[in-house]
Design an enzyme around this catalytic site. Structure first.
Site, short mmCIF file in Angstrom:
data_model
loop_
_atom_site.label_atom_id
_atom_site.label_comp_id
_atom_site.label_asym_id
_atom_site.label_seq_id
_atom_site.Cartn_x
_atom_site.Cartn_y
_atom_site.Cartn_z
N GLY A 95 46.65 39.49 13.12
CA GLY A 95 45.99 40.80 13.26
C GLY A 95 45.79 41.09 14.74
O GLY A 95 44.76 41.64 15.15
N ASP A 104 51.20 40.52 13.52
CA ASP A 104 50.57 41.58 12.75
C ASP A 104 51.47 41.91 11.56
O ASP A 104 52.58 41.38 11.46
CB ASP A 104 50.33 42.83 13.64
N TYR A 145 32.61 45.35 2.86
CA TYR A 145 32.91 44.57 4.07
C TYR A 145 31.84 43.49 4.28
O TYR A 145 32.15 42.32 4.51
CB TYR A 145 32.95 45.55 5.24
N LYS A 162 32.20 39.47 4.22
CA LYS A 162 31.87 38.63 5.39
C LYS A 162 30.82 37.58 5.02
O LYS A 162 30.91 36.43 5.46
CB LYS A 162 31.38 39.50 6.56
C1 AKB Z 1 32.28 47.99 11.77
O1 AKB Z 1 31.66 48.97 12.21
O2 AKB Z 1 32.69 47.90 10.60
C2 AKB Z 1 32.52 46.82 12.70
C3 AKB Z 1 31.46 45.77 12.56
C4 AKB Z 1 30.10 46.05 13.05
O3 AKB Z 1 31.73 44.72 12.08
N1 AKB Z 1 32.60 47.28 14.05
#
Ligand code: AKB
Length: 313
Positions: A11, A37, A143, A147
């Site tokens: 990436g 990538d 997200y 994480k």
């Molecule tokens: C996002 O805004 O998704 C990223 C992060 C804070 O991980 N920049």
């Protein structure tokens, strides 16, 4: 640092990868750092480059073996705003990509992994000011969930299989060398481009939305420092809090006005506002400081001056 280190950055054409590859090549030499990538990019002109889909473990293994890679930086991921639009793909890419790389280290094919986490691991119930390393973590975005799960898996692979994986919870990152893509903090880069182009910017977050941020040179420095630290210094194998400085759209607009006095900003919050509202306002990174000496150099004023100087060029 081993002289024989062979590094793969997956990436590599994104916001972090572009600068990380340049910095790693200055340290390890051009041929020791393989950029990669999902498709060929301009970066392929600068040094070794491979097309890798991190979701394909066989393709990844073939390239790792061919180049005798011993360290992998896994940067391929969907960020917060994009992952909300494609939740299933966001989860699959962010998790499967990580497993494919962790498994290479479990099988002792590679020795060391860098994997970025984010302030997105925190959620609406987390204390917002000076958020500590260990606290309530109930992320409300795809997200953030990916994480947080990733952090748990990194720690698990370290404890169970002795996998040397290292990670940082990045705040929003700001740099002039490359564009961000799909994040909630991206406004803090766009604002500079628009200020210089048209002296005005319509912000997708509200004026007082304060978020933790960091200037890219600090982020790259922290990334390379944690990877170069002796293994026994890395006490946290999930991911380290990493702080730079915090500001709101109103704060950064005021700073930009010092250089572009007629700059104006307007506010039209969209769906990213809800994501930003669930994140901390500032971060405590005392563990990173204690364990491997983390200290940021840039604040809002220094970052703004440097961004404007470089973008003007
Ligand atoms: C996002 O805004 O998704 C990223 C992060 C804070 O991980 N920049």
């Amino acid at each position: 640092m081993r002289t024989s280190d062979k590094i793969l950055v997956i990436g590599s054409s994104g916001q972090i990868g572009t600068e990380l590859v340049q910095n790693l090549r200055e340290i390890y030499g051009i041929d020791s750092v393989i950029a990669s990538d999902v498709k060929v990019t301009e970066q392929a002109k600068e040094g070794p480059f491979e097309v890798i889909d991190v979701m394909n473990p066989q393709g990844l293994l073939e390239i790792v073996k061919r180049h005798q890679i011993n360290q992998v930086y896994l940067l391929a991921a969907l960020l917060s705003a994009t992952a909300e639009k494609m939740p299933k793909f966001g989860w699959d890419l962010n998790m499967q990509g990580l497993f494919n790389v962790l498994d290479l280290a479990k099988e002792k094919i590679i020795e060391k992994i860098y994997w970025p986490s984010s302030i997105a691991v925190f959620g609406p119930n987390t204390p917002k000011e000076n958020t500590p390393q260990y606290t309530i973590m109930e992320p409300s975005t795809v997200y953030g969930i990916s994480k947080q799960a990733g952090e748990r898996w990194c720690e698990y692979y370290f404890n169970k299989y002795n996998v040397d994986v290292r990670s940082l919870r990045y705040p929003g990152l700001i740099g002039w060398k490359s564009a961000p893509g799909g994040g909630t903090t991206d406004y803090a880069v766009h604002i500079f481009h628009e200020a210089l182009k048209s002296a005005s910017y319509e912000c997708f977050l509200s004026e007082n939305t304060t978020l933790p941020m960091m200037y890219m040179p600090d982020a790259i420095k922290a990334t390379i420092r944690i990877m170069q630290a002796d293994s026994d210094k890395i006490k946290i194998r999930s991911s380290y809090n990493l702080s730079g400085f915090s500001f709101s759209p109103k704060d950064i607009a005021q700073e930009i006005k010092k250089y572009i006095p007629d700059f104006t900003i307007s506010f039209k919050p969209d769906s990213r506002q809800q994501i930003a509202d669930s994140w901390p306002k500032s971060i405590d990174s005392i563990e990173a400081n204690k364990d491997w000496g983390w200290k940021p150099e840039f604040d809002l004023a220094a970052m703004t001056a440097d961004m404007i100087k470089n973008l003007k060029k």
